[in-house]
Design a protein around this motif. Structure first.
Motif, PDB file in Angstrom:
ATOM      1  N   LEU A   2      38.441  50.679  46.006  1.00 35.76           N
ATOM      2  CA  LEU A   2      39.185  49.511  46.482  1.00 35.76           C
ATOM      3  C   LEU A   2      38.411  48.245  46.132  1.00 35.76           C
ATOM      4  O   LEU A   2      37.235  48.122  46.472  1.00 35.76           O
ATOM      5  N   LYS A   3      39.083  47.343  45.421  1.00 38.47           N
ATOM      6  CA  LYS A   3      38.488  46.047  45.072  1.00 38.47           C
ATOM      7  C   LYS A   3      39.192  44.956  45.869  1.00 38.47           C
ATOM      8  O   LYS A   3      40.417  44.960  45.996  1.00 38.47           O
TER       9      LYS A   3
ATOM     10  N   PRO B  21      41.506  38.530  39.854  1.00 39.31           N
ATOM     11  CA  PRO B  21      40.259  39.211  39.511  1.00 39.31           C
ATOM     12  C   PRO B  21      39.484  38.577  38.373  1.00 39.31           C
ATOM     13  O   PRO B  21      38.274  38.792  38.258  1.00 39.31           O
ATOM     14  N   ASP B  22      40.138  37.778  37.545  1.00 42.32           N
ATOM     15  CA  ASP B  22      39.463  37.198  36.388  1.00 42.32           C
ATOM     16  C   ASP B  22      39.305  35.679  36.445  1.00 42.32           C
ATOM     17  O   ASP B  22      38.605  35.116  35.605  1.00 42.32           O
TER      18      ASP B  22
ATOM     19  N   LEU C  52      44.353  45.857  37.341  1.00 42.27           N
ATOM     20  CA  LEU C  52      43.441  46.888  37.811  1.00 42.27           C
ATOM     21  C   LEU C  52      42.365  47.159  36.770  1.00 42.27           C
ATOM     22  O   LEU C  52      42.604  47.101  35.560  1.00 42.27           O
ATOM     23  N   ASP C  53      41.172  47.474  37.266  1.00 40.24           N
ATOM     24  CA  ASP C  53      40.038  47.721  36.370  1.00 40.24           C
ATOM     25  C   ASP C  53      39.316  49.004  36.787  1.00 40.24           C
ATOM     26  O   ASP C  53      38.103  49.022  36.961  1.00 40.24           O
TER      27      ASP C  53
ATOM     28  N   ILE D 114      47.430  50.636  42.971  1.00 40.08           N
ATOM     29  CA  ILE D 114      48.198  49.718  43.809  1.00 40.08           C
ATOM     30  C   ILE D 114      47.631  48.306  43.698  1.00 40.08           C
ATOM     31  O   ILE D 114      46.409  48.112  43.744  1.00 40.08           O
ATOM     32  N   VAL D 115      48.501  47.321  43.562  1.00 40.10           N
ATOM     33  CA  VAL D 115      48.138  45.911  43.694  1.00 40.10           C
ATOM     34  C   VAL D 115      48.862  45.392  44.923  1.00 40.10           C
ATOM     35  O   VAL D 115      50.083  45.506  45.034  1.00 40.10           O
ATOM     36  N   VAL D 116      48.099  44.809  45.854  1.00 39.27           N
ATOM     37  CA  VAL D 116      48.698  44.411  47.124  1.00 39.27           C
ATOM     38  C   VAL D 116      48.132  43.082  47.614  1.00 39.27           C
ATOM     39  O   VAL D 116      46.932  42.836  47.521  1.00 39.27           O
TER      40      VAL D 116
END
Length: 218
Positions: free
Chosen positions: A109-110, A116-117, A133-134, A156-158
Motif C-alpha cells: 500500500l502506497k 505519485p509523480d 500504480l508502481d 486499486i487506486v482510491v
C-alpha cells in the motif's frame, strides 16, 4: 507494518475538522489500522485537536500541501494562518517531518497526498489509471476532496474523500476501508454536526467562506 494487517481505514483531508474526524473514526468500526493521506490542517478550527488524535492513534500520515504551507509560514488561507499561529513548535516540527509518500504493509500500500509523480497535482477521478500504480496493490491519494476508487487488474487506486471538507456533492464526512487480503475497497460516508463546526470557525475568526462551504459540499 506487515501484511498481518488486512482491513485498513483510509482518511484524508481532515482540515482541522475534529468533529468530522471523531465521527469517521467512530463509524469506521473494526479495522486493523488507519492511514492518512495528508492535509490534517487548514481551513478548519481545530488543527491541534486533529493532530492530537492522529498522533495519539499513531496513524501513519504523509505531508499535504497545507502542511507544507503552515510549516513554511506561507499560509494559503485563513485556516492555515490560524493553524500557524496556534500550533505549538513541537506540532510544527511533527508536521515538517511527515514524508512525501509512504510504503506500508510490506510495500503493498502506497500513500501520497496528491499525485505519485508530481507534488500539488490534482489526480481527479477521470485520471485514475493503472499506470499510476508502481508495483503496490493499493495507491491511496487525497488532495481533490473527491471520493472515488477504481479497481484494476494491476491493483486499486482510491481517494477516500475528505473527512473535513468534501467537495463532491455530499457534505457528509468521507472515508474508505480497503481489504488487502480480498483487494476490495468500500467507500463510506457519515454525517456529523456541521453547524457545530461552523460556529467553531466563526469563533476562531476564520473566514466565513470556510464555514459556508461545509454545507455546500464544494
Amino acid at each position: 507494518m506487515t501484511d498481518e494487517s488486512t482491513r485498513v481505514g483510509l482518511i484524508s483531508d481532515v482540515h482541522g475538522n475534529a468533529v468530522a474526524l471523531e465521527a469517521v473514526l467512530d463509524d469506521m468500526g473494526a479495522v486493523d489500522t488507519v492511514v492518512c493521506a495528508g492535509d490534517i490542517v487548514g481551513y478548519g478550527p481545530s488543527p491541534e485537536e486533529c493532530l492530537d488524535t492522529v498522533r495519539g492513534r499513531d496513524i501513519p500520515t504523509v505531508e499535504g500541501n497545507h502542511e507544507r504551507a503552515v510549516v513554511a509560514g506561507r499560509p494559503y488561507e485563513s485556516g492555515d494562518r490560524y493553524a500557524w499561529k496556534t500550533l505549538s513548535e513541537s506540532d510544527l516540527q511533527w508536521l515538517e517531518a511527515r514524508p512525501r509518500e509512504r510504503l506500508l504493509f510490506d510495500g503493498r500500500l502506497k500513500v501520497v497526498h496528491d499525485h505519485p509523480d508530481e507534488r500539488n497535482r490534482y489526480t481527479i477521478p477521470e485520471a485514475f489509471d493503472p499506470a499510476l500504480l508502481d508495483g503496490e496493490d493499493v495507491l491511496v491519494l487525497g488532495h481533490t476532496h473527491i471520493q472515488h476508487a477504481e479497481v484494476f487488474d494491476e491493483g486499486i487506486v482510491v481517494n477516500p474523500g475528505s473527512v473535513g471538507q468534501p467537495r463532491d456533492g455530499d457534505p457528509d464526512a468521507a472515508y474508505a476501508i480497503v481489504d488487502l487480503d480480498e483487494l476490495t475497497v468500500d467507500l463510506r460516508r457519515v454525517s456529523y454536526d456541521i453547524e457545530r463546526v461552523q460556529q467553531r470557525i466563526r469563533d476562531a475568526g476564520i473566514a466565513e467562506h470556510n464555514a459556508e462551504r461545509l454545507a455546500q459540499d464544494r
